[in-house]
Design a protein around this motif. Structure first.
Motif, PDB file in Angstrom:
ATOM      1  N   SER A 181       0.824  -1.211   0.000  1.00 56.53           N
ATOM      2  CA  SER A 181       0.000   0.000   0.000  1.00 56.53           C
ATOM      3  C   SER A 181       0.856   1.258   0.000  1.00 56.53           C
ATOM      4  CB  SER A 181      -1.035   0.004   1.127  1.00 56.53           C
ATOM      5  OG  SER A 181      -0.458  -0.361   2.333  1.00 56.53           O
ATOM      6  N   GLU A 182       2.074   1.164   0.573  1.00 59.38           N
ATOM      7  CA  GLU A 182       2.998   2.309   0.514  1.00 59.38           C
ATOM      8  C   GLU A 182       3.419   2.547  -0.931  1.00 59.38           C
ATOM      9  OE1 GLU A 182       4.887   1.214   4.843  1.00 59.38           O
ATOM     10  OE2 GLU A 182       6.106   0.913   3.033  1.00 59.38           O
ATOM     11  N   MET A 183       3.728   1.451  -1.627  1.00 56.68           N
ATOM     12  CA  MET A 183       4.125   1.555  -3.031  1.00 56.68           C
ATOM     13  C   MET A 183       2.994   2.169  -3.843  1.00 56.68           C
ATOM     14  SD  MET A 183       3.428  -0.244  -6.076  1.00 56.68           S
ATOM     15  CE  MET A 183       2.965  -1.918  -5.618  1.00 56.68           C
ATOM     16  N   GLU A 184       1.773   1.749  -3.591  1.00 51.94           N
ATOM     17  CA  GLU A 184       0.624   2.270  -4.338  1.00 51.94           C
ATOM     18  C   GLU A 184       0.391   3.739  -4.033  1.00 51.94           C
ATOM     19  OE1 GLU A 184      -0.745   1.023  -6.745  1.00 51.94           O
ATOM     20  OE2 GLU A 184      -0.843  -1.153  -6.601  1.00 51.94           O
ATOM     21  N   ASP A 185       0.640   4.152  -2.802  1.00 51.93           N
ATOM     22  CA  ASP A 185       0.453   5.551  -2.410  1.00 51.93           C
ATOM     23  C   ASP A 185       1.348   6.467  -3.258  1.00 51.93           C
ATOM     24  OD1 ASP A 185       1.544   7.783  -0.035  1.00 51.93           O
ATOM     25  OD2 ASP A 185      -0.582   7.597  -0.500  1.00 51.93           O
ATOM     26  N   ASN A 186       2.483   5.923  -3.697  1.00 47.87           N
ATOM     27  CA  ASN A 186       3.416   6.699  -4.505  1.00 47.87           C
ATOM     28  C   ASN A 186       3.316   6.392  -5.986  1.00 47.87           C
ATOM     29  OD1 ASN A 186       4.840   8.364  -2.676  1.00 47.87           O
ATOM     30  ND2 ASN A 186       5.824   6.545  -1.848  1.00 47.87           N
ATOM     31  N   LEU A 187       2.276   5.682  -6.376  1.00 49.98           N
ATOM     32  CA  LEU A 187       2.137   5.305  -7.772  1.00 49.98           C
ATOM     33  C   LEU A 187       1.185   6.268  -8.466  1.00 49.98           C
ATOM     34  CD1 LEU A 187       2.017   1.739  -9.129  1.00 49.98           C
ATOM     35  CD2 LEU A 187       0.421   3.413 -10.032  1.00 49.98           C
ATOM     36  N   ALA A 188       1.745   7.089  -9.343  1.00 52.13           N
ATOM     37  CA  ALA A 188       0.952   8.049 -10.123  1.00 52.13           C
ATOM     38  C   ALA A 188       0.066   8.885  -9.196  1.00 52.13           C
ATOM     39  CB  ALA A 188       0.148   7.336 -11.200  1.00 52.13           C
ATOM     40  N   TRP A 189      -1.220   9.015  -9.529  1.00 52.19           N
ATOM     41  CA  TRP A 189      -2.118   9.852  -8.721  1.00 52.19           C
ATOM     42  C   TRP A 189      -3.459   9.143  -8.640  1.00 52.19           C
ATOM     43  CZ3 TRP A 189       2.029  12.136 -10.831  1.00 52.19           C
ATOM     44  CH2 TRP A 189       2.168  11.961 -12.204  1.00 52.19           C
ATOM     45  N   VAL A 190      -4.309   9.705  -7.790  1.00 51.07           N
ATOM     46  CA  VAL A 190      -5.594   9.072  -7.491  1.00 51.07           C
ATOM     47  C   VAL A 190      -6.352   8.652  -8.747  1.00 51.07           C
ATOM     48  CG1 VAL A 190      -7.880   9.510  -6.507  1.00 51.07           C
ATOM     49  CG2 VAL A 190      -5.854  10.217  -5.273  1.00 51.07           C
ATOM     50  N   GLN A 191      -6.415   9.557  -9.729  1.00 53.89           N
ATOM     51  CA  GLN A 191      -7.238   9.260 -10.909  1.00 53.89           C
ATOM     52  C   GLN A 191      -6.757   7.998 -11.626  1.00 53.89           C
ATOM     53  OE1 GLN A 191      -5.741  12.340 -10.395  1.00 53.89           O
ATOM     54  NE2 GLN A 191      -6.924  13.975 -11.346  1.00 53.89           N
ATOM     55  N   THR A 192      -5.449   7.846 -11.726  1.00 57.02           N
ATOM     56  CA  THR A 192      -4.880   6.671 -12.403  1.00 57.02           C
ATOM     57  C   THR A 192      -5.091   5.417 -11.563  1.00 57.02           C
ATOM     58  OG1 THR A 192      -3.194   8.119 -13.334  1.00 57.02           O
ATOM     59  CG2 THR A 192      -2.787   5.760 -13.453  1.00 57.02           C
ATOM     60  N   ARG A 193      -4.901   5.566 -10.246  1.00 63.57           N
ATOM     61  CA  ARG A 193      -5.042   4.408  -9.363  1.00 63.57           C
ATOM     62  C   ARG A 193      -6.485   3.933  -9.260  1.00 63.57           C
ATOM     63  NH1 ARG A 193      -1.594   7.498  -6.031  1.00 63.57           N
ATOM     64  NH2 ARG A 193      -3.093   7.735  -4.345  1.00 63.57           N
ATOM     65  N   ASN A 194      -7.435   4.845  -9.427  1.00 66.80           N
ATOM     66  CA  ASN A 194      -8.850   4.476  -9.350  1.00 66.80           C
ATOM     67  C   ASN A 194      -9.259   3.565 -10.494  1.00 66.80           C
ATOM     68  OD1 ASN A 194      -9.937   5.657  -7.034  1.00 66.80           O
ATOM     69  ND2 ASN A 194     -10.199   7.642  -8.026  1.00 66.80           N
ATOM     70  N   TYR A 195      -8.586   3.699 -11.613  1.00 72.58           N
ATOM     71  CA  TYR A 195      -9.044   3.002 -12.819  1.00 72.58           C
ATOM     72  C   TYR A 195      -8.068   1.937 -13.316  1.00 72.58           C
ATOM     73  CZ  TYR A 195     -12.223   2.582 -16.747  1.00 72.58           C
ATOM     74  OH  TYR A 195     -13.141   2.109 -17.648  1.00 72.58           O
ATOM     75  N   GLY A 196      -6.779   2.185 -13.146  1.00 72.10           N
ATOM     76  CA  GLY A 196      -5.767   1.230 -13.615  1.00 72.10           C
ATOM     77  C   GLY A 196      -5.721  -0.005 -12.735  1.00 72.10           C
ATOM     78  N   THR A 197      -5.308  -1.125 -13.347  1.00 71.20           N
ATOM     79  CA  THR A 197      -5.297  -2.392 -12.612  1.00 71.20           C
ATOM     80  C   THR A 197      -3.876  -2.870 -12.354  1.00 71.20           C
ATOM     81  OG1 THR A 197      -5.294  -3.733 -14.617  1.00 71.20           O
ATOM     82  CG2 THR A 197      -7.451  -3.085 -13.729  1.00 71.20           C
ATOM     83  N   ILE A 198      -3.708  -3.657 -11.300  1.00 71.43           N
ATOM     84  CA  ILE A 198      -2.386  -4.178 -10.961  1.00 71.43           C
ATOM     85  C   ILE A 198      -1.897  -5.148 -12.040  1.00 71.43           C
ATOM     86  CG2 ILE A 198      -3.234  -6.128  -9.551  1.00 71.43           C
ATOM     87  CD1 ILE A 198      -0.188  -3.888  -8.728  1.00 71.43           C
ATOM     88  N   GLY A 199      -2.810  -5.925 -12.611  1.00 69.24           N
ATOM     89  CA  GLY A 199      -2.435  -6.876 -13.658  1.00 69.24           C
ATOM     90  C   GLY A 199      -1.954  -6.168 -14.910  1.00 69.24           C
ATOM     91  N   GLY A 200      -2.661  -5.089 -15.253  1.00 62.96           N
ATOM     92  CA  GLY A 200      -2.270  -4.309 -16.422  1.00 62.96           C
ATOM     93  C   GLY A 200      -0.866  -3.756 -16.240  1.00 62.96           C
ATOM     94  N   ASN A 201      -0.585  -3.282 -15.039  1.00 62.35           N
ATOM     95  CA  ASN A 201       0.727  -2.722 -14.741  1.00 62.35           C
ATOM     96  C   ASN A 201       1.814  -3.790 -14.829  1.00 62.35           C
ATOM     97  OD1 ASN A 201       3.034  -2.061 -12.839  1.00 62.35           O
ATOM     98  ND2 ASN A 201       1.958  -0.095 -12.881  1.00 62.35           N
ATOM     99  N   VAL A 202       1.564  -4.929 -14.187  1.00 59.91           N
ATOM    100  CA  VAL A 202       2.559  -6.007 -14.159  1.00 59.91           C
ATOM    101  C   VAL A 202       2.845  -6.529 -15.570  1.00 59.91           C
ATOM    102  CG1 VAL A 202       2.845  -8.433 -13.445  1.00 59.91           C
ATOM    103  CG2 VAL A 202       2.181  -6.711 -11.778  1.00 59.91           C
ATOM    104  N   CYS A 203       1.811  -6.586 -16.409  1.00 58.24           N
ATOM    105  CA  CYS A 203       1.983  -7.130 -17.764  1.00 58.24           C
ATOM    106  C   CYS A 203       2.532  -6.103 -18.747  1.00 58.24           C
ATOM    107  CB  CYS A 203       0.661  -7.664 -18.313  1.00 58.24           C
ATOM    108  SG  CYS A 203       0.118  -9.145 -17.458  1.00 58.24           S
TER     109      CYS A 203
END
Lengths: 161, 291
Positions: free
Chosen positions: B94-116
């Motif tokens: 969750s710390e890593m996610e807190d620093n990942l892009a911004w709220v708008q991107t995190r609300n819609y983007g998926t972890i699988g999409g990122n990993v792939c």
């Protein structure tokens, strides 16, 4: 077939909308060009500025970074759907009263991010507010007055003022 | 953006069948937060888009104290950031996610999409490699499991066959006496790290000697990079400033960082040292706190 028009049915600002769009159409394009809702700004088109922020099922998202067809069956609220007729939403009123708005280009995005924040977290800390608008770039204001305006709006909505 | 054919399968199996029918021309598309930026600039132009964003069967977070954490590929970054189960048991995520892009991107983007996606500067892959995560892939012939650290072939190139989709990320239970941390060099919070580092450190509770170390770095090579030389410099030793310095030095020699507008090769090499030290120190402190 590539480029074939597909059905898009969703809700915008409480009203059902039905259109036919090409798959490559972005949600922002539907809102601005098909529906004439130009309050959602096209700032950078590369998902960097947040001027196109809208609420999608209550969440803050960037309309330039979503395929329109993915909105099928979902609820979208744009800046045009925030005020209650002629009566500004407390977030908008606070930004006006507090002098947060300079050129106004980032403002609709700021309002939409703030609206999503206050729906999810009615008592945000200053840090919460900063995080919520972290993805909304402003070239003029230096952000402070936007943050303060959102604090004022939160207190007002919470009934504290 | 170029026109494409567009499909919305209702199940993961249907998505795989479509990929088979499309014979390599189908691109799996979830939140599109990485893909659309490239597609808008015609840097990639898929013939057909297989939109799986609606597959709720792949949106879940499950935790078992013994088996560990399983995350469905379509879980949003925001869900991971906010998950009480993850905040409690895998706070590094969750710390890593807190620093990942911004709220708008995190609300819609998926972890699988990122990993792939295979972005060498991406944070999730570095953290998952440090956590020794496995990936579950579904293809025409069935499921297979691969280690996250083996998944990355080259920049934006991952070990996903034409007929495969990622369905789940499996994170093993964190061993006792183990601390995990992630940090990255960013000028604006949320940006891709100029350099990033994740470390998992296991210590012997009695002696304090380091018994296990996994260090994964981002944006220092064409893929997320496991700094095995740095790990060797730590294992079997009591980690003090000298040992840390040696590990950092080893890491800076193993990497082959890019040179771009955000930093030169030398700068990234120097920052590799700084960030290896930071994350190992933080992971070590967390491991000690648990003992």
């Amino acid at each position: 077939m590539k480029g074939e028009l597909r059905d898009l049915k969703f809700t915008v600002n409480g009203r059902p909308v039905e259109l036919k769009v090409k798959p490559k159409t972005l949600l922002m394009e539907v809102l601005r060009y098909d529906l004439g809702l130009t309050g959602t700004r096209s700032g950078c088109e590369v998902s960097a500025c947040g001027a196109c922020t809208i609420n999608f099922d209550g969440m803050a998202v960037r309309a330039c970074s979503i395929l329109a067809l993915q909105a099928n069956g979902h609820e979208v609220v744009t800046i045009e759907g925030v005020a209650d007729g002629e009566k500004l939403h407390p977030i908008q009123q606070a930004m006006v009263d507090h002098g947060a708005i300079e050129c106004g280009f980032c403002t609709s995005g700021m309002v939409m991010s703030a609206r999503a924040l206050l729906t999810e977290n009615p008592k945000p800390t200053r840090d919460d507010i900063k995080k919520a608008i972290q993805g909304n770039l402003c070239a003029d204001s230096g952000y402070t007055k936007y943050i303060e305006a959102i604090e004022i709006a939160a207190r007002k909505i919470g009934g504290g003022e | 953006m170029k026109d494409f054919d567009y499909f919305t399968p209702k199940t993961a199996k249907e998505a795989v069948s479509l990929l088979v029918q499309l014979k390599g021309e189908g691109k799996i598309f979830a939140g599109g937060q990485s893909l659309l930026v490239l597609m808008k600039q015609n840097m990639i132009a898929p013939e057909a888009v297989v939109d799986i964003k609606g597959l709720s069967e792949l949106d879940y977070i499950k935790f078992d104290a013994k088996k560990g954490l399983t995350i469905g590929a379509l879980t949003t970054h925001r869900a991971i950031e906010k998950s009480p189960v993850i905040q409690k048991n895998y706070p590094v995520l969750s710390e890593m996610e807190d620093n990942l892009a911004w709220v708008q991107t995190r609300n819609y983007g998926t972890i699988g999409g990122n990993v792939c996606h295979g972005e060498p500067a991406g944070d999730p892959s570095a953290v998952f490699i440090a956590l020794d995560a496995k990936l579950k892939l579904l293809g025409e012939k069935g499921e297979r499991i691969t280690a996250c650290e083996d998944f990355y072939k080259d920049t934006l190139e991952v070990d996903l066959k034409d007929d495969e989709i990622l369905t789940e990320i499996q994170v093993p239970a964190v061993l006792p006496n183990t601390g995990v941390a992630h940090e990255k060099l960013m000028f604006q919070k949320g940006e891709l790290g100029i350099v990033g580092a994740a470390a998992s450190i296991t210590i012997n509770p009695a002696s304090g000697v380091c018994e296990g170390a996994r260090i994964a770095l981002s944006n220092v090579a064409s893929t997320p990079f496991r700094a095995k030389g740095a790990e060797k410099a730590l294992i079997g030793k009591t980690i003090d400033d000298k040992v840390l310095e040696a590990a950092a030095e080893a890491a800076s020699k193993e990497v082959s960082p890019p040179s771009d507008v955000h930093g030169s090769e030398e700068y990234r090499r120097e920052m590799t040292k700084v960030f290896v030290k930071r994350v190992v120190r933080k992971a070590l402190d967390r491991a000690k706190a648990k003992s």
